[in-house]
Design a protein around this motif. Structure first.
Motif, mmCIF file in Angstrom:
data_model
loop_
_atom_site.group_PDB
_atom_site.id
_atom_site.type_symbol
_atom_site.label_atom_id
_atom_site.label_comp_id
_atom_site.label_asym_id
_atom_site.label_seq_id
_atom_site.Cartn_x
_atom_site.Cartn_y
_atom_site.Cartn_z
ATOM 1 N N ARG A 199 0.993 -1.052 -0.118
ATOM 2 C CA ARG A 199 -0.147 0.177 0.100
ATOM 3 C C ARG A 199 0.806 1.114 0.183
ATOM 4 O O ARG A 199 1.906 1.255 0.571
ATOM 5 N N GLU A 200 0.422 2.320 -0.449
ATOM 6 C CA GLU A 200 0.920 3.481 -0.553
ATOM 7 C C GLU A 200 1.336 4.097 0.889
ATOM 8 O O GLU A 200 0.424 3.877 1.796
ATOM 9 N N LYS A 201 2.457 4.918 1.181
ATOM 10 C CA LYS A 201 2.528 5.458 2.312
ATOM 11 C C LYS A 201 2.512 7.174 2.031
ATOM 12 O O LYS A 201 3.317 7.467 1.031
ATOM 13 N N TYR A 202 1.803 7.723 2.885
ATOM 14 C CA TYR A 202 1.838 9.215 2.695
ATOM 15 C C TYR A 202 2.850 9.863 3.854
ATOM 16 O O TYR A 202 2.540 9.789 5.278
ATOM 17 N N ILE A 203 3.677 10.606 3.475
ATOM 18 C CA ILE A 203 4.765 10.971 4.199
ATOM 19 C C ILE A 203 5.266 12.570 4.226
ATOM 20 O O ILE A 203 5.147 13.291 3.032
ATOM 21 N N SER A 239 7.141 7.078 -6.591
ATOM 22 C CA SER A 239 6.554 8.011 -5.644
ATOM 23 C C SER A 239 5.876 9.413 -6.361
ATOM 24 O O SER A 239 6.169 9.588 -7.658
ATOM 25 N N VAL A 269 3.942 10.737 -1.633
ATOM 26 C CA VAL A 269 3.338 9.473 -1.732
ATOM 27 C C VAL A 269 3.961 8.322 -2.136
ATOM 28 O O VAL A 269 4.589 8.360 -3.250
ATOM 29 N N LYS A 270 4.558 7.512 -1.222
ATOM 30 C CA LYS A 270 5.481 6.429 -1.710
ATOM 31 C C LYS A 270 4.733 5.053 -2.050
ATOM 32 O O LYS A 270 3.900 4.638 -1.359
ATOM 33 N N LYS A 304 -6.128 10.213 -0.038
ATOM 34 C CA LYS A 304 -6.897 8.889 0.130
ATOM 35 C C LYS A 304 -8.252 9.065 -0.306
ATOM 36 O O LYS A 304 -8.575 7.800 -1.010
#
Length: 243
Positions: free
Chosen positions: A2-6, A53, A15-16, A73
């Protein structure tokens, strides 16, 4: 994965989609970029897709990082399956002759093959544009044959003419502007991939594709004249990921 929001700064969110450079990850980045663009999120100023990303730049006077993440999201939930990013493949002519290809022989020598084989290998793939960077319109392409993946020059050139097509390691690309650079030059395209005065200054997007095809010096000059006259159109075809 799942994507990660940093949080990336006071005006950006990263967004990774993982750490690998591959077609599947690149497709996810391109599709998500299309979903975010379609959502028209308030305060978003710029979208910067990369290998794995997407950087979302926003106006901190209009919104904040937490609000942006919630909106991203939501764009992902609502866009998945509804926003269909369809890459465009651009057919780019390249002259692999004479002064346009000063490093073609050295690439062939390093690869242990003929210059004809270098050209054949370079024009076979449909290259994926993973990201744009370094210069406006400089596309980082994936799909170069490992047989012609050769090291960059030990001493970079001070000036490379715009339109030059080069190889640097496992990558190939087009120099959209006159620029210093260390890639080995094997050809030149008469097409302008970056025209800052145009409504759409960069020919392609991250996620699109490029296929090169060889032209002679005389054909190069004819196309160049048509480009200068504003009568040349790059051939393009809508494609799907996986094709």
């Amino acid at each position: 994965m799942r994507e990660k929001y940093i949080p990336y700064s006071d005006c950006a969110v990263l967004v990774k989609f993982g750490d690998s450079i591959d077609a599947e990850t690149g497709a996810r980045v391109a599709e998500f970029t299309a979903e975010v663009r379609a959502a028209e999120i308030r305060g978003v100023l710029e979208l910067i897709p990369a290998y794995s990303s997407l950087t979302v730049v926003f106006d901190p006077l209009l919104t904040d990082g937490k609000s942006i993440v919630r909106a991203l999201k939501a764009a992902r939930r609502h866009g998945r399956g509804h926003i269909d990013f369809r890459p465009v493949q651009y057919e780019i002519p390249v002259c692999y002759e004479g002064e346009f290809a000063p490093d073609l022989s050295s690439v062939a020598q390093l690869a242990g093959i003929s210059t004809k084989e270098v050209i054949e290998l370079h024009t076979q793939p449909s290259y994926r544009i993973y990201m744009l960077g370094f210069l406006p319109g400089f596309a980082y392409l994936g799909g170069l044959s490992s047989r012609i993946a050769v090291p960059r020059l030990e001493s970079p050139r001070i000036k490379i003419p715009r339109g030059s097509v080069g190889i640097g390691g496992s990558q190939t690309g087009i120099y959209p502007l006159d620029s210093p650079g260390g890639w080995r030059l094997i050809g030149r395209t008469p097409v302008e991939v970056y025209t800052p005065e145009s409504e759409r200054p960069i020919l392609y997007r991250a996620g699109d594709r490029i296929r090169f095809y060889p032209v002679s010096i005389s054909e190069y000059k004819e196309i160049r004249s048509s480009v200068a006259a504003g009568t040349y159109t790059v051939k393009s075809t809508e494609v799907r990921y996986g094709n």
